[in-house]
Motif scaffolding. Structure first.
Motif, PDB file in Angstrom:
ATOM      1  N   UNK A  77       0.864  -1.179   0.000  1.00 30.18           N
ATOM      2  CA  UNK A  77       0.000   0.000   0.000  1.00 30.18           C
ATOM      3  C   UNK A  77       0.897   1.225   0.000  1.00 30.18           C
ATOM      4  N   UNK A  78       0.773   2.034  -1.042  1.00 28.06           N
ATOM      5  CA  UNK A  78       1.696   3.149  -1.253  1.00 28.06           C
ATOM      6  C   UNK A  78       0.995   4.486  -1.145  1.00 28.06           C
ATOM      7  N   UNK A  79       1.759   5.490  -0.737  1.00 32.19           N
ATOM      8  CA  UNK A  79       1.328   6.879  -0.773  1.00 32.19           C
ATOM      9  C   UNK A  79       2.356   7.640  -1.600  1.00 32.19           C
ATOM     10  N   UNK A 132      -7.347   2.710  -5.590  1.00 33.31           N
ATOM     11  CA  UNK A 132      -6.845   4.068  -5.781  1.00 33.31           C
ATOM     12  C   UNK A 132      -7.668   5.016  -4.915  1.00 33.31           C
ATOM     13  N   UNK A 133      -6.982   5.883  -4.184  1.00 32.61           N
ATOM     14  CA  UNK A 133      -7.669   6.885  -3.371  1.00 32.61           C
ATOM     15  C   UNK A 133      -6.901   8.192  -3.459  1.00 32.61           C
ATOM     16  N   UNK A 134      -7.602   9.303  -3.296  1.00 35.26           N
ATOM     17  CA  UNK A 134      -6.964  10.618  -3.409  1.00 35.26           C
ATOM     18  C   UNK A 134      -7.262  11.448  -2.167  1.00 35.26           C
ATOM     19  N   UNK A 135      -6.326  12.357  -1.861  1.00 36.76           N
ATOM     20  CA  UNK A 135      -6.519  13.305  -0.762  1.00 36.76           C
ATOM     21  C   UNK A 135      -5.722  14.560  -1.095  1.00 36.76           C
ATOM     22  N   UNK A 136      -6.405  15.673  -1.227  1.00 37.82           N
ATOM     23  CA  UNK A 136      -5.733  16.931  -1.536  1.00 37.82           C
ATOM     24  C   UNK A 136      -5.092  17.502  -0.274  1.00 37.82           C
ATOM     25  N   UNK A 137      -3.836  17.930  -0.401  1.00 35.14           N
ATOM     26  CA  UNK A 137      -3.132  18.513   0.737  1.00 35.14           C
ATOM     27  C   UNK A 137      -1.893  19.238   0.251  1.00 35.14           C
ATOM     28  N   UNK A 150      -1.023  20.128   9.398  1.00 34.68           N
ATOM     29  CA  UNK A 150      -2.386  19.705   9.675  1.00 34.68           C
ATOM     30  C   UNK A 150      -3.032  19.082   8.449  1.00 34.68           C
ATOM     31  N   UNK A 151      -2.754  19.634   7.260  1.00 31.99           N
ATOM     32  CA  UNK A 151      -3.305  19.055   6.033  1.00 31.99           C
ATOM     33  C   UNK A 151      -2.713  17.678   5.760  1.00 31.99           C
ATOM     34  N   UNK A 152      -1.433  17.518   6.021  1.00 29.91           N
ATOM     35  CA  UNK A 152      -0.776  16.222   5.818  1.00 29.91           C
ATOM     36  C   UNK A 152      -1.392  15.167   6.723  1.00 29.91           C
ATOM     37  N   UNK A 153      -1.533  15.487   7.989  1.00 28.26           N
ATOM     38  CA  UNK A 153      -2.055  14.502   8.932  1.00 28.26           C
ATOM     39  C   UNK A 153      -3.485  14.111   8.585  1.00 28.26           C
ATOM     40  N   UNK A 154      -4.269  15.075   8.136  1.00 28.25           N
ATOM     41  CA  UNK A 154      -5.652  14.787   7.734  1.00 28.25           C
ATOM     42  C   UNK A 154      -5.673  13.891   6.483  1.00 28.25           C
ATOM     43  N   UNK A 155      -4.812  14.190   5.512  1.00 30.79           N
ATOM     44  CA  UNK A 155      -4.778  13.405   4.280  1.00 30.79           C
ATOM     45  C   UNK A 155      -4.323  11.976   4.539  1.00 30.79           C
ATOM     46  N   UNK A 156      -3.296  11.816   5.350  1.00 31.34           N
ATOM     47  CA  UNK A 156      -2.801  10.468   5.645  1.00 31.34           C
ATOM     48  C   UNK A 156      -3.866   9.656   6.378  1.00 31.34           C
ATOM     49  N   UNK A 157      -4.541  10.273   7.314  1.00 24.77           N
ATOM     50  CA  UNK A 157      -5.603   9.563   8.035  1.00 24.77           C
ATOM     51  C   UNK A 157      -6.711   9.125   7.078  1.00 24.77           C
ATOM     52  N   UNK A 197       7.822  19.319   4.096  1.00 24.94           N
ATOM     53  CA  UNK A 197       6.841  18.410   3.522  1.00 24.94           C
ATOM     54  C   UNK A 197       7.301  16.965   3.588  1.00 24.94           C
ATOM     55  N   UNK A 198       8.561  16.726   3.249  1.00 23.54           N
ATOM     56  CA  UNK A 198       9.119  15.376   3.329  1.00 23.54           C
ATOM     57  C   UNK A 198       9.060  14.857   4.763  1.00 23.54           C
ATOM     58  N   UNK A 199       9.421  15.708   5.697  1.00 21.52           N
ATOM     59  CA  UNK A 199       9.392  15.330   7.127  1.00 21.52           C
ATOM     60  C   UNK A 199       7.968  15.061   7.602  1.00 21.52           C
ATOM     61  N   UNK A 200       7.030  15.956   7.290  1.00 21.12           N
ATOM     62  CA  UNK A 200       5.662  15.806   7.779  1.00 21.12           C
ATOM     63  C   UNK A 200       5.022  14.509   7.298  1.00 21.12           C
ATOM     64  N   UNK A 201       5.159  14.222   6.008  1.00 20.39           N
ATOM     65  CA  UNK A 201       4.509  13.020   5.471  1.00 20.39           C
ATOM     66  C   UNK A 201       5.184  11.770   6.033  1.00 20.39           C
ATOM     67  N   UNK A 202       6.500  11.781   6.090  1.00 16.97           N
ATOM     68  CA  UNK A 202       7.211  10.623   6.642  1.00 16.97           C
ATOM     69  C   UNK A 202       6.792  10.367   8.081  1.00 16.97           C
TER      70      UNK A 202
END
Length: 241
Positions: A6-8, A59-64, A70-77, A119-124
Motif C-alpha cells: 500500500x503506497x502513498x 486508488x484513493x486521493x486526498x488533496x493537501x 495539519x493538512x498532511x495529517x488529515x490526508x494520511x488519516x 513536507x518530506x518530514x511531515x509526510x514521513x
C-alpha cells in the motif's frame, strides 16, 4: 508484482509523481495520491482506474499541501482509512525556483524549504508508525543531484535537496532496525513541466530522462529482497547531444 503493498505518493498530480503512481497501480499495489490540486488528483485517478481492472478501490486521493502539517495529517488519516496501513511512501512533492540571493523574495526561498524539506518530514512522520508496527516499509525520497553541489542562483533549491539527503541518511540509520528502508533518489534533469517552467532543458526532449524512467527504478527498488538496503541512487541522463 506488488499486490501486497500500500503506497502513498506525494506530488501525484503530474510529472514524476503521476508516473510513479501509474507504475505502482500497474504492479497491483493500492495507491494513495496526494497533491495540492484536487482537480489534478481526480484526473490522474480516472486515468489510473484504467490500469486497475475492475478494482478501482485500489486508488484513493486526498488533496493537501505537504508544507502544512495539519493538512498532511488529515490526508494520511483519510488514505489510511480507505486503503489500510501504508508501507510504501514516495516523497516526490517539490517546488523549484531559481535566482540570485538578493533577487529572490524571502517568501519564495522559505516556500521551497517548507515544501521540499518540511513536507518530506511531515509526510514521513505521519506514515512511519505503520511501517514500524508492521516491521516492513520503504520510504523513497525524491531528492536531486542539485543537492550534491551548489551552483549560482540555486541556493534555496540546492539547500532543500541537500537537506533531504541528510534527512534520508539520518532516518535510514534510525529505522533500519525496524526493517524499514529509506532511500534517496537523485535524478538529474527530468523532462517535466516543472523543469520546463524553470528553464531546465538538456538537448532534444527525447534524449532527456523521462518520468517513466524514474518510475521504473522505483518499482525495481521495491522488488528488492528486504535484506537489501539501498541508501541512495543517482540517475544521470545519457549524453543528450
Amino acid at each position: 508484482m506488488l499486490e501486497a503493498r500500500t503506497a502513498l505518493v506525494t506530488g501525484a498530480g503530474k510529472g514524476i509523481g503521476r508516473a510513479v503512481a501509474a507504475a505502482l497501480v500497474r504492479e497491483g499495489a493500492r495507491v494513495g495520491l496526494v497533491a495540492r490540486t484536487r482537480a489534478d488528483l481526480d484526473r490522474v485517478a480516472e486515468e489510473l482506474a484504467g490500469f486497475s481492472g475492475d478494482d478501482a478501490s485500489r486508488i484513493a486521493v486526498a488533496a493537501a499541501d505537504v508544507g502544512q502539517r495539519d493538512q498532511v495529517e488529515r490526508a494520511v488519516a483519510e488514505l489510511r482509512k480507505r486503503l489500510g496501513p501504508i508501507d510504501v511512501l514516495v516523497n516526490n512533492a517539490g517546488i523549484a525556483k531559481f535566482g540570485a540571493i538578493l533577487d529572490m523574495p524571502p517568501e519564495d526561498w522559505e516556500a521551497m524549504q517548507r515544501v521540499n524539506v518540511l513536507g518530506t518530514y511531515y509526510v514521513t512522520r505521519a506514515v512511519l508508525p505503520d511501517m514500524i508496527a508492521a516491521r516492513r516499509g520503504d520510504v523513497i525520497n525524491v531528492a536531486s543531484t542539485a543537492g550534491e553541489k551548489g551552483v549560482a542562483n540555486t541556493s534555496s533549491y540546492a539547500a532543500s535537496k541537500a537537506a533531504v539527503l541528510r534527512f534520508t541518511e539520518s532516518l535510514a540509520a534510525e529505522v533500519r532496525r525496524h526493517d524499514v528502508r529509506v532511500t534517496a533518489l537523485l535524478p538529474s534533469t527530468v523532462n517535466t513541466e516543472l523543469a520546463s517552467a524553470v528553464g531546465l532543458t538538456i538537448g532534444p526532449e527525447e534524449r532527456m530522462m523521462q518520468t517513466d524512467d524514474v518510475a521504473q527504478l522505483v518499482v525495481a527498488m521495491l522488488r528488492l529482497p528486504p535484506r537489501v538496503f539501498v541508501r541512495d541512487v543517482s540517475l544521470l541522463t545519457t549524453n543528450p547531444v
